[in-house]
Design a protein around this motif. Sequence first.
Motif, PDB file in Angstrom:
ATOM      1  N   ALA A 169       7.047   8.253  -1.691  1.00 21.83           N
ATOM      2  CA  ALA A 169       5.877   8.807  -2.376  1.00 21.83           C
ATOM      3  C   ALA A 169       5.647   7.971  -3.631  1.00 21.83           C
ATOM      4  CB  ALA A 169       6.113  10.268  -2.739  1.00 21.83           C
ATOM      5  N   LEU A 170       4.716   7.030  -3.545  1.00 18.76           N
ATOM      6  CA  LEU A 170       4.441   6.102  -4.644  1.00 18.76           C
ATOM      7  C   LEU A 170       2.940   5.848  -4.678  1.00 18.76           C
ATOM      8  CD1 LEU A 170       5.310   4.173  -6.879  1.00 18.76           C
ATOM      9  CD2 LEU A 170       5.907   2.487  -5.123  1.00 18.76           C
ATOM     10  N   PRO A 171       2.197   6.623  -5.476  1.00 22.35           N
ATOM     11  CA  PRO A 171       0.739   6.495  -5.507  1.00 22.35           C
ATOM     12  C   PRO A 171       0.287   5.107  -5.959  1.00 22.35           C
ATOM     13  CG  PRO A 171       1.431   8.565  -6.511  1.00 22.35           C
ATOM     14  CD  PRO A 171       2.669   7.740  -6.306  1.00 22.35           C
ATOM     15  N   THR A 172      -0.839   4.661  -5.436  1.00 21.93           N
ATOM     16  CA  THR A 172      -1.345   3.335  -5.785  1.00 21.93           C
ATOM     17  C   THR A 172      -1.796   3.252  -7.242  1.00 21.93           C
ATOM     18  OG1 THR A 172      -3.543   3.948  -4.959  1.00 21.93           O
ATOM     19  CG2 THR A 172      -2.059   2.848  -3.424  1.00 21.93           C
ATOM     20  N   ARG A 173      -2.039   4.378  -7.883  1.00 23.07           N
ATOM     21  CA  ARG A 173      -2.475   4.353  -9.287  1.00 23.07           C
ATOM     22  C   ARG A 173      -1.315   4.122 -10.255  1.00 23.07           C
ATOM     23  NH1 ARG A 173      -2.224   9.761  -7.977  1.00 23.07           N
ATOM     24  NH2 ARG A 173      -1.126  11.140  -9.437  1.00 23.07           N
ATOM     25  N   THR A 174      -0.093   4.122  -9.759  1.00 26.73           N
ATOM     26  CA  THR A 174       1.065   3.894 -10.616  1.00 26.73           C
ATOM     27  C   THR A 174       0.983   2.521 -11.266  1.00 26.73           C
ATOM     28  OG1 THR A 174       2.358   5.198  -9.040  1.00 26.73           O
ATOM     29  CG2 THR A 174       3.589   3.980 -10.711  1.00 26.73           C
ATOM     30  N   LYS A 175       1.252   2.445 -12.558  1.00 27.24           N
ATOM     31  CA  LYS A 175       1.225   1.173 -13.289  1.00 27.24           C
ATOM     32  C   LYS A 175       2.569   0.465 -13.086  1.00 27.24           C
ATOM     33  CE  LYS A 175      -2.753   2.352 -15.201  1.00 27.24           C
ATOM     34  NZ  LYS A 175      -4.024   1.692 -14.843  1.00 27.24           N
ATOM     35  N   ILE A 176       2.542  -0.710 -12.459  1.00 27.12           N
ATOM     36  CA  ILE A 176       3.767  -1.411 -12.103  1.00 27.12           C
ATOM     37  C   ILE A 176       3.668  -2.871 -12.530  1.00 27.12           C
ATOM     38  CG2 ILE A 176       5.333  -2.062 -10.237  1.00 27.12           C
ATOM     39  CD1 ILE A 176       4.145   0.255  -8.599  1.00 27.12           C
ATOM     40  N   GLY A 177       4.687  -3.370 -13.217  1.00 30.63           N
ATOM     41  CA  GLY A 177       4.704  -4.744 -13.680  1.00 30.63           C
ATOM     42  C   GLY A 177       5.085  -5.736 -12.604  1.00 30.63           C
ATOM     43  N   TYR A 178       5.248  -6.987 -13.022  1.00 34.21           N
ATOM     44  CA  TYR A 178       5.695  -8.041 -12.108  1.00 34.21           C
ATOM     45  C   TYR A 178       7.128  -7.773 -11.631  1.00 34.21           C
ATOM     46  CZ  TYR A 178       1.891 -11.036 -13.944  1.00 34.21           C
ATOM     47  OH  TYR A 178       0.671 -11.571 -14.300  1.00 34.21           O
ATOM     48  N   GLY A 179       7.441  -8.312 -10.458  1.00 34.39           N
ATOM     49  CA  GLY A 179       8.819  -8.323  -9.992  1.00 34.39           C
ATOM     50  C   GLY A 179       9.425  -6.953  -9.779  1.00 34.39           C
ATOM     51  N   PHE A 180       8.709  -6.080  -9.077  1.00 33.69           N
ATOM     52  CA  PHE A 180       9.217  -4.739  -8.802  1.00 33.69           C
ATOM     53  C   PHE A 180      10.099  -4.786  -7.555  1.00 33.69           C
ATOM     54  CE2 PHE A 180       8.204  -0.220  -7.316  1.00 33.69           C
ATOM     55  CZ  PHE A 180       9.095   0.358  -8.211  1.00 33.69           C
ATOM     56  N   SER A 181      11.248  -4.149  -7.621  1.00 31.32           N
ATOM     57  CA  SER A 181      12.171  -4.140  -6.488  1.00 31.32           C
ATOM     58  C   SER A 181      12.562  -2.706  -6.166  1.00 31.32           C
ATOM     59  CB  SER A 181      13.429  -4.958  -6.810  1.00 31.32           C
ATOM     60  OG  SER A 181      14.367  -4.900  -5.755  1.00 31.32           O
ATOM     61  N   ILE A 182      12.367  -2.313  -4.901  1.00 34.68           N
ATOM     62  CA  ILE A 182      12.820  -0.993  -4.479  1.00 34.68           C
ATOM     63  C   ILE A 182      13.897  -1.163  -3.420  1.00 34.68           C
ATOM     64  CG2 ILE A 182      10.776   0.293  -5.125  1.00 34.68           C
ATOM     65  CD1 ILE A 182       9.709   0.091  -2.377  1.00 34.68           C
ATOM     66  N   GLY A 183      14.925  -0.330  -3.506  1.00 36.71           N
ATOM     67  CA  GLY A 183      16.145  -0.523  -2.735  1.00 36.71           C
ATOM     68  C   GLY A 183      16.029  -0.242  -1.258  1.00 36.71           C
ATOM     69  N   ALA A 184      17.145  -0.461  -0.568  1.00 34.28           N
ATOM     70  CA  ALA A 184      17.298  -0.192   0.864  1.00 34.28           C
ATOM     71  C   ALA A 184      16.252  -0.914   1.703  1.00 34.28           C
ATOM     72  CB  ALA A 184      17.258   1.307   1.147  1.00 34.28           C
ATOM     73  N   GLN A 185      16.084  -2.220   1.431  1.00 31.28           N
ATOM     74  CA  GLN A 185      15.183  -3.060   2.217  1.00 31.28           C
ATOM     75  C   GLN A 185      13.760  -2.511   2.290  1.00 31.28           C
ATOM     76  OE1 GLN A 185      15.974  -6.145   3.415  1.00 31.28           O
ATOM     77  NE2 GLN A 185      17.843  -5.813   2.260  1.00 31.28           N
ATOM     78  N   GLY A 186      13.211  -2.186   1.135  1.00 28.47           N
ATOM     79  CA  GLY A 186      11.816  -1.758   1.118  1.00 28.47           C
ATOM     80  C   GLY A 186      11.617  -0.313   0.741  1.00 28.47           C
ATOM     81  N   GLY A 187      12.687   0.377   0.406  1.00 26.63           N
ATOM     82  CA  GLY A 187      12.547   1.729  -0.084  1.00 26.63           C
ATOM     83  C   GLY A 187      12.887   2.782   0.952  1.00 26.63           C
ATOM     84  N   MET A 188      13.483   3.868   0.500  1.00 27.00           N
ATOM     85  CA  MET A 188      13.780   5.003   1.371  1.00 27.00           C
ATOM     86  C   MET A 188      13.921   6.248   0.515  1.00 27.00           C
ATOM     87  SD  MET A 188      17.049   5.683   3.892  1.00 27.00           S
ATOM     88  CE  MET A 188      16.618   4.353   4.995  1.00 27.00           C
TER      89      MET A 188
END
Length: 204
Positions: free
Chosen positions: A88-107
């Motif tokens: 659950a990660l809305p597109t309106r979230t403000k996110i900087g460069y180089g964002f990394s989410i775990g478990a090969q793409g998030g879980m």
Amino acid sequence: MKTEVYELNGKQIRIPVAESYKDCMTLIKSDRYRRYGKMESTLSIILQSLKPYKSSVLFWLRLCQYKGWLYPFCKIMCARAKRKNLVALPTRTKIGYGFSIGAQGGMCIAINGGTIIGNNVNISQFDNIGTNHKTPAIIGDNVYIGPHVCLVDDVKIGSNATIGAGAVVTRDVPENATVAGVPAKVLNYDNPGRYIKNPWPVSE
């Protein structure tokens, strides 16, 4: 690329804002650089991300943050990727460069859409960043957040901070601090930002 500036502990956090698909690809390249440690061509990234077994949340999320002619298709693909990965990660979230989410793409990740996430930040599986009062967290640059972490309401996470697995953060975290526990407490200020690998260069 246009940037929005936010104040955190008396310092500025600069968040890029995509105004074209070229900008979107720059952000996607920064995310992939964090994971793989190498620059990739635009064509290579697109071909990899369109493979049937691929379901990259960040690839489609970044494309959705610019409402160009591809937006309806990207929105559908982003929703599909988030459902597959339970993110659950809305597109309106403000996110900087180089964002990394775990478990090969998030879980199993839930992030409030009003959250501000700095540059070169790691979010891990089973993390929850939420609020009951419309005042979500602000996360600085070069921050590592371990698995099963919960950030509660409007906490401010200083740059170069490390949050240990399973922590429940209810108070602000100082810059360069390592915190852990329930509720989270400062353990030390040793070797700040040590888990931020392949940081994307961000101009001041």
